[in-house]
Structure formats: C-alpha cells, structure tokens
Design a protein around this motif. Structure first.
Motif, PDB file in Angstrom:
ATOM      1  N   GLU A 287     -20.393  64.177  49.160  1.00 26.50           N
ATOM      2  CA  GLU A 287     -20.986  64.551  50.440  1.00 26.50           C
ATOM      3  C   GLU A 287     -21.899  65.758  50.275  1.00 26.50           C
ATOM      4  O   GLU A 287     -22.995  65.815  50.856  1.00 26.50           O
ATOM      5  CB  GLU A 287     -19.881  64.870  51.453  1.00 26.50           C
ATOM      6  CG  GLU A 287     -19.118  63.661  51.952  1.00 26.50           C
ATOM      7  CD  GLU A 287     -18.095  64.044  53.005  1.00 26.50           C
ATOM      8  OE1 GLU A 287     -18.179  65.174  53.538  1.00 26.50           O
ATOM      9  OE2 GLU A 287     -17.223  63.221  53.299  1.00 26.50           O
ATOM     10  N   ALA A 288     -21.461  66.737  49.476  1.00 25.84           N
ATOM     11  CA  ALA A 288     -22.275  67.927  49.239  1.00 25.84           C
ATOM     12  C   ALA A 288     -23.572  67.571  48.522  1.00 25.84           C
ATOM     13  O   ALA A 288     -24.639  68.120  48.834  1.00 25.84           O
ATOM     14  CB  ALA A 288     -21.480  68.959  48.434  1.00 25.84           C
ATOM     15  N   VAL A 289     -23.499  66.667  47.571  1.00 25.71           N
ATOM     16  CA  VAL A 289     -24.707  66.234  46.855  1.00 25.71           C
ATOM     17  C   VAL A 289     -25.665  65.542  47.818  1.00 25.71           C
ATOM     18  O   VAL A 289     -26.880  65.770  47.788  1.00 25.71           O
ATOM     19  CB  VAL A 289     -24.340  65.309  45.682  1.00 25.71           C
ATOM     20  CG1 VAL A 289     -25.595  64.685  45.072  1.00 25.71           C
ATOM     21  CG2 VAL A 289     -23.567  66.078  44.614  1.00 25.71           C
ATOM     22  N   THR A 290     -25.128  64.711  48.699  1.00 23.38           N
ATOM     23  CA  THR A 290     -25.966  64.009  49.672  1.00 23.38           C
ATOM     24  C   THR A 290     -26.694  64.989  50.579  1.00 23.38           C
ATOM     25  O   THR A 290     -27.862  64.774  50.941  1.00 23.38           O
ATOM     26  CB  THR A 290     -25.106  63.045  50.513  1.00 23.38           C
ATOM     27  OG1 THR A 290     -24.456  62.113  49.644  1.00 23.38           O
ATOM     28  CG2 THR A 290     -25.957  62.273  51.508  1.00 23.38           C
ATOM     29  N   ARG A 291     -26.032  66.070  50.952  1.00 21.42           N
ATOM     30  CA  ARG A 291     -26.644  67.065  51.838  1.00 21.42           C
ATOM     31  C   ARG A 291     -27.615  67.989  51.105  1.00 21.42           C
ATOM     32  O   ARG A 291     -28.389  68.702  51.737  1.00 21.42           O
ATOM     33  CB  ARG A 291     -25.561  67.916  52.507  1.00 21.42           C
ATOM     34  CG  ARG A 291     -24.631  67.161  53.444  1.00 21.42           C
ATOM     35  CD  ARG A 291     -23.818  68.123  54.280  1.00 21.42           C
ATOM     36  NE  ARG A 291     -23.068  69.061  53.458  1.00 21.42           N
ATOM     37  CZ  ARG A 291     -21.818  68.884  53.034  1.00 21.42           C
ATOM     38  NH1 ARG A 291     -21.189  67.764  53.355  1.00 21.42           N
ATOM     39  NH2 ARG A 291     -21.210  69.788  52.300  1.00 21.42           N
ATOM     40  N   SER A 292     -27.566  67.998  49.790  1.00 20.67           N
ATOM     41  CA  SER A 292     -28.351  68.943  49.000  1.00 20.67           C
ATOM     42  C   SER A 292     -29.768  68.425  48.748  1.00 20.67           C
ATOM     43  O   SER A 292     -30.128  67.322  49.156  1.00 20.67           O
ATOM     44  CB  SER A 292     -27.653  69.202  47.660  1.00 20.67           C
ATOM     45  OG  SER A 292     -27.837  68.098  46.790  1.00 20.67           O
ATOM     46  N   ASP A 293     -30.536  69.241  48.041  1.00 18.16           N
ATOM     47  CA  ASP A 293     -31.884  68.833  47.632  1.00 18.16           C
ATOM     48  C   ASP A 293     -31.901  68.242  46.225  1.00 18.16           C
ATOM     49  O   ASP A 293     -32.992  68.062  45.645  1.00 18.16           O
ATOM     50  CB  ASP A 293     -32.822  70.045  47.674  1.00 18.16           C
ATOM     51  CG  ASP A 293     -33.014  70.587  49.087  1.00 18.16           C
ATOM     52  OD1 ASP A 293     -33.001  69.767  50.022  1.00 18.16           O
ATOM     53  OD2 ASP A 293     -33.165  71.812  49.242  1.00 18.16           O
ATOM     54  N   ALA A 294     -30.743  67.938  45.663  1.00 14.02           N
ATOM     55  CA  ALA A 294     -30.685  67.384  44.312  1.00 14.02           C
ATOM     56  C   ALA A 294     -31.432  66.057  44.243  1.00 14.02           C
ATOM     57  O   ALA A 294     -31.382  65.251  45.179  1.00 14.02           O
ATOM     58  CB  ALA A 294     -29.238  67.189  43.880  1.00 14.02           C
ATOM     59  N   ARG A 295     -32.113  65.844  43.136  1.00 12.38           N
ATOM     60  CA  ARG A 295     -32.848  64.593  42.936  1.00 12.38           C
ATOM     61  C   ARG A 295     -32.140  63.646  41.985  1.00 12.38           C
ATOM     62  O   ARG A 295     -32.532  62.487  41.856  1.00 12.38           O
ATOM     63  CB  ARG A 295     -34.245  64.899  42.396  1.00 12.38           C
ATOM     64  CG  ARG A 295     -35.156  65.599  43.387  1.00 12.38           C
ATOM     65  CD  ARG A 295     -36.579  65.558  42.896  1.00 12.38           C
ATOM     66  NE  ARG A 295     -37.484  66.250  43.785  1.00 12.38           N
ATOM     67  CZ  ARG A 295     -38.808  66.259  43.630  1.00 12.38           C
ATOM     68  NH1 ARG A 295     -39.362  65.610  42.607  1.00 12.38           N
ATOM     69  NH2 ARG A 295     -39.572  66.907  44.466  1.00 12.38           N
ATOM     70  N   VAL A 296     -31.103  64.122  41.305  1.00 16.06           N
ATOM     71  CA  VAL A 296     -30.364  63.279  40.376  1.00 16.06           C
ATOM     72  C   VAL A 296     -28.960  63.831  40.246  1.00 16.06           C
ATOM     73  O   VAL A 296     -28.740  65.047  40.364  1.00 16.06           O
ATOM     74  CB  VAL A 296     -31.066  63.211  38.995  1.00 16.06           C
ATOM     75  CG1 VAL A 296     -31.191  64.576  38.374  1.00 16.06           C
ATOM     76  CG2 VAL A 296     -30.363  62.252  38.059  1.00 16.06           C
ATOM     77  N   LEU A 297     -27.995  62.945  40.036  1.00 13.38           N
ATOM     78  CA  LEU A 297     -26.604  63.339  39.812  1.00 13.38           C
ATOM     79  C   LEU A 297     -26.169  62.863  38.443  1.00 13.38           C
ATOM     80  O   LEU A 297     -26.374  61.697  38.090  1.00 13.38           O
ATOM     81  CB  LEU A 297     -25.685  62.732  40.874  1.00 13.38           C
ATOM     82  CG  LEU A 297     -24.174  62.869  40.615  1.00 13.38           C
ATOM     83  CD1 LEU A 297     -23.750  64.336  40.653  1.00 13.38           C
ATOM     84  CD2 LEU A 297     -23.368  62.042  41.610  1.00 13.38           C
ATOM     85  N   VAL A 298     -25.557  63.763  37.683  1.00 18.30           N
ATOM     86  CA  VAL A 298     -24.927  63.411  36.416  1.00 18.30           C
ATOM     87  C   VAL A 298     -23.419  63.441  36.632  1.00 18.30           C
ATOM     88  O   VAL A 298     -22.874  64.430  37.128  1.00 18.30           O
ATOM     89  CB  VAL A 298     -25.325  64.389  35.291  1.00 18.30           C
ATOM     90  CG1 VAL A 298     -24.555  64.068  34.015  1.00 18.30           C
ATOM     91  CG2 VAL A 298     -26.825  64.322  35.044  1.00 18.30           C
TER      92      VAL A 298
END
Length: 274
Positions: free
Chosen positions: A46-57
């Motif tokens: 959920e935190a990643v979805t709300r963030s400005d991250a463009r990729v998840l490892v």
C-alpha cells in the motif's frame, strides 16, 4: 534514501530515488512468511502504491528468497480456513496488480507461496543457486496462492500441470529454460544486475509502462478487436504525456527524461500512424 522500516524488521521497505525495495528477512525459516509477515507485506505494498516509486524490487535476505508460508505458529487456529487463506492471498493479489514494474530478485529457494511471489512479479532475476517448485502436491494439497492462474500464463498449460502434479523442484537453469526466470546471473552479480535493471525501468516512460502492464496483463481476456481498441486509447494518453518529450529529445539528439506528467496537447496530424 527514504527508509520505511528498521534493519531488524522481518519484512522491510526502503526507498532509494525512484526504486522501492521490499526485503524478506526471516532466516530461521528460510524467509517463509507467517501471518504477521503477510500483514506487513500488504502494508508495504500500500505504501509503495501511494509513493512516487517507479519500480519495486522484491528480494529475500540471507541466500533465500521465500520458502513459502510459515504454518508453524498456531495463534490464529480459531479463524476459519477461508479467512486464513484470504489473509495470505490479499497481498499476492496486491503485488500482481501493482501498476508499476515489479522485479523479483531470487537467490535460493522460491517454493510454494514463495514461487507465487516470484511469479507475481513482472520480471525475475535469479542466481545460479536458486530453486523453484510448487511443493503443494507433496503435502496432499492442490495449487494455491494464485499459482493456478500465474503458472499457465508464465510456462504454458502442460508445463504448469507437470509442476503441479509432480511438485518437482527445478534448478535455476531448468527454471530459465521453462520461462520462470528472465535473467540468470552468478550470486555475486545479482545485486548489481538488479540495481541496474531497476534504474533502467525507472527511466522508462512511467505512464506508457503502466499502460503496457495493463494491456499485457489483460491480453488473455480480451479479443483481438478489444486489445486493439485498448491500445488505441493508451496511445492517445501517451501522446498527451511522454511521447512529446521523446520527440523533442530526439530532435535535440538528447536522451529523454520522462516525467509521466500530463501535457494535454492535441494529437498532432503526424500521429495517425505508429
């Protein structure tokens, strides 16, 4: 670097620039996931979805990716089995539906629910000491944690049946041959390779990549006509977003820097053909 979790946490989330990293670190059980770990994973997604991250490892620590579900704790034995299974599968659904690219960095075993975590990623970087397997049939169980949906899409129906019925454990080379692994690298090179890949993905046009992920993810459920119509809509969005940036940079002989911001320009007359 934005750090969301402390180094001692069993499931950690960290941000570095446009890259988010979730690391499973439960060495006593080869990174198998108990109920609390699944809860934390769901919160991190959920935190990643709300963030400005463009990729998840998504990675495992200590030479293990994830050995599946840790069922040793019986603290929630009073819950209905459907509720217990739903608690495990909810973060897997969230991972598979994450709109940004997901890279699984697999070093060591990815078994059972751990295999599903890897399959739910868009790309898999594995080391030569990695191992992959469903494992469910060995315990008298059928496929779960989304593997009945993920496996046929990754390896094809007949190979999915082989892996389900026989519960074979595949070495890294066989897993790559069957399509479970995108890149296979030596253990000492996996960190650098994955970091470089993540930055390359982060530099790609974020809206176009998000649309590509949606187009490819739904390709099995759409007719050809429906797929073409969805592609056309996506291209109209891109023409108002990062496509002008690419054209302008190309004209200057520069590398484009994609922002993913809506520019809202009308479709130029030369955009009739792609």
């Amino acid at each position: 670097m934005k750090q969301e979790s402390s180094p001692g946490d069993e499931v950690r989330l960290a941000f570095e620039g446009p890259v988010a990293t979730i690391t499973i670190d439960r060495p006593a059980v080869r990174n198998a996931m108990d109920r609390d770990a699944w809860t934390v994973l769901a919160g991190h997604l959920e935190a990643v979805t709300r963030s400005d991250a463009r990729v998840l490892v998504l990675a495992g620590a200590g030479g293990h990716f994830c050995a599946g579900a840790d069922t040793s704790a019986r603290r929630h034995a009073d819950l209905h089995p459907l509720d217990r299974l739903g608690h495990v599968t909810a973060p897997l659904v969230a991972l598979q539906e994450l709109p940004i690219p997901v890279v699984a960095k697999v070093d060591g075993p990815a078994v059972g629910a751990g295999l599903s975590l890897a399959l739910a990623a868009d790309l898999v970087v594995a080391t030569t000491r990695s191992r992959f397997g469903t494992a469910f049939a060995r315990r008298g169980l059928s496929l779960d944690t989304g593997s009945s949906w993920l496996l046929p899409r990754v390896v094809g129906l007949q190979t999915a049946k082989r892996l389900a019925y026989l519960a074979e454990t595949l070495d890294a080379e066989e897993a790559r041959r069957l399509g479970l692994v995108t890149w296979l690298v030596p253990p000492g090179e996996v960190d650098a390779f994955t970091a470089d890949l993540a930055l390359r993905l982060a530099a790609a046009p974020p809206v176009a990549v998000r649309l590509d992920k949606e187009l490819l993810g739904r390709s099995h459920e759409r007719s050809f006509r429906e797929a073409v119509a969805a592609e056309n809509i996506a291209q109209v969005v891109n023409v108002g977003t990062d496509s002008p940036t690419a054209r302008e940079a190309h004209a200057r002989g520069e590398r484009p820097v994609f922002t993913g911001r809506w520019r809202g320009r009308p479709v130029p007359s030369d955009q009739g053909d792609t």
